[in-house]
Every structure is written in structure tokens, then in C-alpha cells.
Design a protein around this motif. Structure first.
Motif, PDB file in Angstrom:
ATOM      1  N   PRO A 196       0.884  -1.171   0.000  1.00 28.89           N
ATOM      2  CA  PRO A 196       0.000   0.000   0.000  1.00 28.89           C
ATOM      3  C   PRO A 196       0.918   1.215   0.000  1.00 28.89           C
ATOM      4  CG  PRO A 196      -0.311  -1.381   1.978  1.00 28.89           C
ATOM      5  CD  PRO A 196       0.939  -1.838   1.300  1.00 28.89           C
ATOM      6  N   SER A 251       1.024   5.439   0.144  1.00 26.44           N
ATOM      7  CA  SER A 251       0.459   6.786   0.168  1.00 26.44           C
ATOM      8  C   SER A 251       1.534   7.810  -0.212  1.00 26.44           C
ATOM      9  CB  SER A 251      -0.100   7.095   1.559  1.00 26.44           C
ATOM     10  OG  SER A 251       0.900   6.976   2.532  1.00 26.44           O
ATOM     11  N   ILE A 279      -1.273  -0.287  -4.120  1.00 23.48           N
ATOM     12  CA  ILE A 279      -2.575   0.375  -4.038  1.00 23.48           C
ATOM     13  C   ILE A 279      -2.365   1.764  -3.455  1.00 23.48           C
ATOM     14  CG2 ILE A 279      -3.232  -0.683  -1.799  1.00 23.48           C
ATOM     15  CD1 ILE A 279      -6.164  -0.716  -3.054  1.00 23.48           C
ATOM     16  N   PRO A 322      -4.014   5.590  -2.272  1.00 29.18           N
ATOM     17  CA  PRO A 322      -5.250   6.251  -1.848  1.00 29.18           C
ATOM     18  C   PRO A 322      -5.708   7.224  -2.939  1.00 29.18           C
ATOM     19  CG  PRO A 322      -3.365   7.173  -0.668  1.00 29.18           C
ATOM     20  CD  PRO A 322      -2.844   6.028  -1.485  1.00 29.18           C
ATOM     21  N   GLN A 380      -7.484   3.146  -4.742  1.00 26.05           N
ATOM     22  CA  GLN A 380      -8.649   2.957  -3.877  1.00 26.05           C
ATOM     23  C   GLN A 380      -9.790   3.838  -4.299  1.00 26.05           C
ATOM     24  OE1 GLN A 380      -6.049   3.322  -0.071  1.00 26.05           O
ATOM     25  NE2 GLN A 380      -8.174   3.306   0.534  1.00 26.05           N
ATOM     26  N   SER A 416     -10.031   7.725   2.078  1.00 28.07           N
ATOM     27  CA  SER A 416      -8.799   7.696   2.844  1.00 28.07           C
ATOM     28  C   SER A 416      -8.855   8.875   3.804  1.00 28.07           C
ATOM     29  CB  SER A 416      -7.596   7.858   1.924  1.00 28.07           C
ATOM     30  OG  SER A 416      -7.545   6.770   1.024  1.00 28.07           O
ATOM     31  N   ARG A 463      -1.740  10.359  12.325  1.00 31.80           N
ATOM     32  CA  ARG A 463      -2.180   9.018  11.979  1.00 31.80           C
ATOM     33  C   ARG A 463      -1.958   8.035  13.115  1.00 31.80           C
ATOM     34  NH1 ARG A 463       2.954   8.661   8.730  1.00 31.80           N
ATOM     35  NH2 ARG A 463       3.974   6.891   9.681  1.00 31.80           N
ATOM     36  N   HIS A 464      -1.123   8.404  14.070  1.00 26.91           N
ATOM     37  CA  HIS A 464      -0.916   7.514  15.204  1.00 26.91           C
ATOM     38  C   HIS A 464      -1.817   7.824  16.397  1.00 26.91           C
ATOM     39  CE1 HIS A 464       3.247   5.794  13.903  1.00 26.91           C
ATOM     40  NE2 HIS A 464       2.249   5.455  13.119  1.00 26.91           N
ATOM     41  N   ARG A 466      -8.831   4.518  10.528  1.00 26.78           N
ATOM     42  CA  ARG A 466      -7.689   4.459   9.639  1.00 26.78           C
ATOM     43  C   ARG A 466      -7.288   3.023   9.293  1.00 26.78           C
ATOM     44  NH1 ARG A 466      -2.706   5.403   8.050  1.00 26.78           N
ATOM     45  NH2 ARG A 466      -1.151   4.143   9.114  1.00 26.78           N
ATOM     46  N   MET A 519      -9.805   1.191   7.112  1.00 32.60           N
ATOM     47  CA  MET A 519      -9.641   1.572   5.705  1.00 32.60           C
ATOM     48  C   MET A 519      -8.427   0.871   5.090  1.00 32.60           C
ATOM     49  SD  MET A 519      -7.552   3.613   3.748  1.00 32.60           S
ATOM     50  CE  MET A 519      -6.775   4.677   4.977  1.00 32.60           C
ATOM     51  N   MET A 520      -7.339   0.812   5.844  1.00 28.42           N
ATOM     52  CA  MET A 520      -6.139   0.114   5.358  1.00 28.42           C
ATOM     53  C   MET A 520      -6.420  -1.372   5.118  1.00 28.42           C
ATOM     54  SD  MET A 520      -3.572   2.027   4.802  1.00 28.42           S
ATOM     55  CE  MET A 520      -2.420   0.674   4.532  1.00 28.42           C
ATOM     56  N   ASP A 578       5.626  -2.682   3.342  1.00 33.90           N
ATOM     57  CA  ASP A 578       5.130  -1.310   3.339  1.00 33.90           C
ATOM     58  C   ASP A 578       6.041  -0.414   2.512  1.00 33.90           C
ATOM     59  OD1 ASP A 578       2.788  -1.676   4.701  1.00 33.90           O
ATOM     60  OD2 ASP A 578       3.501  -0.879   6.619  1.00 33.90           O
ATOM     61  N   ALA A 579       5.445   0.606   1.927  1.00 31.89           N
ATOM     62  CA  ALA A 579       6.150   1.480   0.993  1.00 31.89           C
ATOM     63  C   ALA A 579       7.124   2.423   1.684  1.00 31.89           C
ATOM     64  CB  ALA A 579       5.144   2.278   0.163  1.00 31.89           C
ATOM     65  N   ASP A 580       7.167   2.348   3.026  1.00 27.16           N
ATOM     66  CA  ASP A 580       8.149   3.169   3.743  1.00 27.16           C
ATOM     67  C   ASP A 580       9.200   2.295   4.424  1.00 27.16           C
ATOM     68  OD1 ASP A 580       6.402   2.153   5.609  1.00 27.16           O
ATOM     69  OD2 ASP A 580       5.552   4.107   6.140  1.00 27.16           O
ATOM     70  N   HIS A 588      12.406   1.141   8.799  1.00 24.50           N
ATOM     71  CA  HIS A 588      11.336   2.058   8.406  1.00 24.50           C
ATOM     72  C   HIS A 588      11.935   3.434   8.145  1.00 24.50           C
ATOM     73  CE1 HIS A 588       7.716   4.591   8.897  1.00 24.50           C
ATOM     74  NE2 HIS A 588       7.028   3.510   8.593  1.00 24.50           N
TER      75      HIS A 588
END
Ligand SMILES: Nc1nc2c(ncn2[C@@H]2O[C@H](COP(=O)(O)OP(=O)(O)O)[C@@H](O)[C@H]2O)c(=O)[nH]1
Ligand SMILES: Nc1nc2c(ncn2[C@@H]2O[C@H](COP(=O)(O)OP(=O)(O)O)[C@@H](O)[C@H]2O)c(=O)[nH]1
Ligand SMILES: [Mn+2]
Ligand SMILES: [Mn+2]
Lengths: 311, 311
Positions: free
Chosen positions: A42, A44, A69, A71, A106, A110, A119-120, A128, A131-132, A155-157, A308
Motif C-alpha cells: 500500500p 500513500s 494500491i 489512496p 482505492q 482515505s 495518523r498515530h 484508519r 480503511m487500510m 510497506d512502501a516506507d 522504516h
């Protein structure tokens, strides 16, 4: 366990129908046996370091398919555009050899703000992560193919992993196996570069966690890593031992999504990411519970680190 | 709801990479919009009447893909062989125009005895239906493609449906929609052919059902249609009105697997068939609950009949 064999019958126009008797293996010798791996992210935000790290993976790229994917937000469109630019550049340099790349956008909502502290925040976690969960389900169930042996959630990060990530994780031959997600940072106290734990979603259930769960209303969830709800669950993040065996395994009850290798059969058997409270868990933590309910074991590698991004 | 758009990027060897921007629709005008339908049938026995009925469906066959899963038993091998013979015959007559046909063989254990009274015995239901759930999950998550708009679950012993089955069900534009499964039989009392309800898994939750569920241990299930556990749930089977509107809809809480049309997005969002007790429900009944937990509505057509084989 539950290894279905696939007989693909394609009926192309004006061709005699043919069989493709697919002898799919899912084994600890993934590369030798030419097993296909689907890497799912995923995304973002597009981070060049993620893309570089991915491209440096030494598993045969022609056996790797990629799925992303994004958002449906301005941020997502930007990430999509940057990934496409990178794809074009790699392609032009003849360096793009993945089997297939699927980009999904998506439609579901989002959350707008994605700054780390927003976000945390505990109260936005449920919405959140729900949705993920839907995004992850769409991604895996759109891209998994009958020839997929392994699914790597990355994850993309995640910006740094051993280049042998796929070989290393598949070698353990576990249905679900999570790497330990750490973060590099500059420690102002020692004036040195250092590392610290990042992902607290890899955990072992605790008495306290079960007690909290039993007191919750049906639709309430526990999200690990928040002082508001102290579960005293043993967290894999804290089990890292710099001098320990990089291959040591620990059984887990919850996983994060940072870098998790899953046998494709686990998803094909129905293991999905619950977007609703499932045993008071959602998304990747709920996925681990669901894999267990489907009869699979879940593990982590406390001494196998991936890193990360540091915002 | 949650319509993800798919951007497929194929990278065939020696070809410039290209996009296939897939504008997938899932609409009540399925045929006009050339929406693809995936028909899925678990098959322990091959019935020629099922195959004939399937072939008479008037929806454009080039938009239909078929998926089958066979138990790994002698009976299953026999069914596979008979289906293959039928495929060959149709092919030889140039009558096989489906887009793609996928044949899967279970590896998981199947229960040996499949005589009706054995397989319907209350105590074997949990094990049997849990196995069926895994088979259905493998089937859908192996065969669903990014271009699938609708998934039609059609049991292999449904031997008679209106030839417009697909058009009729999609026209209702429901996330999950079940036809009413009846059975033709010879009534010795009247000495005449007649029909009777067959599938009791299409139901509406009742006070009594909820009360029973709340008294069950975590891992116990309710299976509808057994005197041992009288739920007094309104069963769609009993709502059939020979003079009623064939299009009248009723909201359901549980569905059977006989003939159920599902928007592909529902499965892609993660709706699977629980092989473990999920709200004390499993398999198709658990699937309905899961679709609802994912935010989708479930309906049935009490006056729209399809017919189950009579052993
Ligand atoms: N498709 C999609 N991906 C997202 C969204 N938000 C975050 N991501 C990606 O999902 C992964 C995990 O999200 P992240 O915000 O990093 O979670 P954290 O590391 O737990 O704080 C990362 O790869 C993000 O790029 C979203 O709204 N949609
Ligand atoms: N793959 C597979 N299919 C099965 C098995 N048992 C039954 N089926 C198929 O699953 C569907 C429903 O099963 P059936 O025994 O008819 O259930 P009933 O109609 O509720 O009694 C039918 O299409 C059967 O052919 C099995 O063990 N494996
Ligand atoms: Mn992150
Ligand atoms: Mn049947």
C-alpha cells in the motif's frame, strides 16, 4: 496443508484447448524451485529509497510480481505519478524485469491527514486501520494468481532490508513470518547514529491483553502500542538481540504490515485483513488472528531487522 | 462503494510496457456493459443436467469464466473426468465459448461418505461445512481476476434455472443476492409432479436464533434446518409465492450456496467463507455475516426459483 493443485484450462480463440497442469510448490527452496513471489505495498507516499531497496533484492525479478494500491487523494496521485516515473526510468535503462506490475487506486475514503502524529493518534486508529484493511484485501485479492507461491507484504516506507530478504524469509518455510521493523535515527544524546524499534504490532498475546479484550464491547478494538490501553504484551520489537542468531524464530499472535512473508495458500484459504473488530483486532493484527483460526501458525524473526523510513 | 480502479501494467518481453486502464463496471446492465461473470461450482459429482443448464445460459459466454473445485477423492476424480469429457465434446462441436475455465483439485481432506442422509447429519455438519468453506475460498481467490465484475456461486447439483439467470440476478444490483432453491419431486399422495423447498440456509435472523447463539460456547455453531436447534428463523424457502412478483426481494442474514450472485468487489474487500465459527456461523451462512460486517447488504429472491437435483 491444503495444497490445492491448479489445472488451468485456457481456451484461446481458434486454438485447441490446452492444459497447464501447474505444479505449484511453496517450499523453503523458493528460488531454486522458481517459486513466484507477489510483493504487495500500500503506498500513500513514494520514497525513492523504498524503490531502490526493492530493486536491489537478489531474488530473480522475473519470478516477482508487484502490486501497489494508492489512496484516491492528492497525495496518492502524487505517489502514483512518482512510481510511474521511476518505472519508466528503469524500463528505459532496461532494468525493469519484474513479471507483472499492477497499480490499483482505492475508491474507498482515505483519511486526509497522514502526518505521523495524526495518523498515530489512538482515536483515529480504528477508522484508519479499517480503511487500510480494505485496501490490503483489494490489493491481494486482485493480484494473487494461481501461480503465486508467496506473498510478501512490504510497506512502501520500508527503505532498507537485506537484499536477500525473500530468500531469507522463505527459507523459514512458515505460513506467516514477520521481520522486525526498526528505524535509523540520530541520537542527540550520544551524538551518534543509532537504531530504535518502530513497529509494535508484532506481539505475543498476554494475560492482560486477554483480560482487556474480555471487558470490551463487541465492537471495540485493541491497538497495540498505546499507553491508553496497556496490554503488557511481549512485543517482538523488544526482543531484538544484536548478538543473537539472525534466524531465531518466535511465535506471534499479532503482526504488523511492514515486512511479512505469507504463503499464498494462507490467503487463498481465506485469510484476509478484517476491517471490523475480529477478536477485538483489526487489519494486520486481525489478519494474524484469522490465519490462526484457519489453522496456520504465525512467527516473527526478532533479530532480522528491516528499517522504516524516518520522517 | 469501494470501487477500486485497476491499472494493469504488463511488461511482456521485448515489448514496450503498456497500460490497460481497466474501467471495470458492476452495474444492473451487466450484459449491455459487457461485464464479466465468474461462475464458481464446487463439484463432488458431475451431473449432465447441471452442465446442460449452464450451457443454456443466455448471457454472452465469452464474458463468462468458469471455476470448479473437486474433492481429492475417487468420487471427485470421477467428476473431474466426466466434466473434462463434456468439455471435449462441447469443444469438438464448437460450442465451448467460455472465456476461461479453471479446474482445481482440493488437497484438504474431504469427508468420504456423501450420501444425502450422511452429509446432512447434524454432527458432521461442522466438519463438512468447514471443509467446504476452505474449498470455496481457494476457488474464488484462485480464479477471481481484476476484470471480474460478478461472481455467481452455482452448486454443481443445481440442474435447472431460468436461462436468463445471470441477467435476472445482476439486474437487482445487490452486493449479495440468493435465488430460492427448490426441488422437483413426484408426490405419491397426489400422484403428481410437484415442487418442494430444498435449501434452508437462506434465512432472516430471529430472536430465538440470537438467544441460542448467546448461549453457545465460542466454538459452537448453529446450522439452519435442524430440529436439534430450532431457531424459528424465517426461512426464505417458505416465502415462495407462486403468484407473487418474481422480482420481489427480501433482506437476508444467512445464505446458502445454491445460486448466489455476488459483486466481485465484495470478495475483493475480503468477504470469505469462514471455516471457523464466525458469530457461530460457518461457510455460506458465515459468508453472509461477513459481507454484512464489511458493510454490504444481503438479499434473496423468494419467488425466483432454481432447482436442486433430486437424488
Ligand atoms: N493505499 C493506501 N496506502 C496507505 C494509506 N495510508 C498509508 N498507506 C501506506 O500503508 C503503509 C502503512 O502506512 P503507515 O502510515 O506508514 O503506517 P505506520 O507505519 O504504521 O504509521 C505505508 O506503505 C503507507 O504508504 C492509504 O490511505 N491508502
Ligand atoms: N470441492 C468439493 N465439492 C463438494 C464436496 N462435497 C460436496 N461438494 C459440492 O458442493 C456443493 C454443495 O454440496 P452438497 O453436498 O450438494 O450440499 P447440500 O446440497 O447442502 O446437501 C455441490 O455442488 C457439491 O457437488 C467436497 O468435498 N469438495
Ligand atoms: Mn509506516
Ligand atoms: Mn446440493
Amino acid at each position: 496443508k491444503n495444497k490445492d493443485s491448479v489445472i488451468l484450462r485456457n481456451l484461446p480463440k481458434n486454438h485447441i484447448s490446452h492444459y497447464d497442469l501447474n505444479k505449484l510448490t511453496i517450499s523453503p527452496d523458493a528460488l531454486t524451485k522458481k517459486e513466484e513471489v507477489l510483493i504487495l505495498s500500500p503506498m500513500s507516499k513514494f520514497l525513492p529509497e523504498y524503490w531502490e531497496n526493492l530493486n536491489k533484492l537478489t531474488y530473480d525479478h522475473s519470478l516477482i510480481s508487484l502490486g501497489f494500491i494508492f489512496p484516491r487523494t492528492q497525495e496518492g496521485d502524487q505517489a502514483l505519478k512518482e512510481l510511474e516515473d521511476s518505472l519508466k526510468r528503469s524500463k528505459a535503462q532496461n532494468k525493469l524485469n519484474f513479471k507483472k506490475i499492477t497499480l490499483l487506486r482505492q475508491d474507498s475514503n482515505s483519511l486526509k491527514s497522514q502526518a505521523e502524529k495524526d495518523r498515530h493518534a489512538f482515536k483515529v486508529q480504528k477508522e484508519r486501520r479499517s480503511m487500510m484493511a480494505l485496501a490490503r484485501n483489494s490489493l491481494v485479492f486482485t493480484t494473487i494468481s494461481p501461480t503465486t507461491s508467496w506473498v510478501l507484504w512490504l510497506d512502501a516506507d520500508i527503505v532498507e532490508t537485506p537484499p536477500t530478504l525473500i530468500q531469507d524469509l522463505t527459507a523459514h518455510n512458515k505460513p506467516v513470518l514477520s521481520a522486525n521493523v526498526y528505524q535509523r535515527y540520530f541520537d542527540p544524546e550520544t551524538n551518534q547514529k543509532s537504531i530504535r524499534p518502530y513497529d509494535f504490532n508484532n506481539w505475543v498475546e498476554s494475560e492482560e491483553g486477554l483480560k482487556i479484550a474480555s471487558g470490551l464491547a463487541d465492537d471495540e478494538i485493541i491497538v497495540e502500542g498505546y499507553a491508553e490501553m496497556a496490554t503488557y504484551r511481549p512485543l517482538m520489537a523488544h526482543f531484538y538481540d544484536a548478538n543473537g542468531d539472525v534466524n531465531s524464530e518466535m511465535a506471534l499472535d499479532g503482526v504488523g504490515g511492514g515486512a511479512v512473508m505469507v504463503k499464498a495458500d494462507v490467503h487463498r484459504d481465506g485469510a484476509m485483513f478484517p476491517s471490523f473488530p475480529f477478536y477485538h483486532l483489526i487489519e494486520t493484527e486481525g489478519f494474524a488472528k484469522m490465519a490462526k483460526r484457519l489453522g496456520y501458525e504465525v512467527f516473527g524473526l526478532p533479530n532480522y531487522l528491516v528499517y522504516h523510513h524516518n520522517e
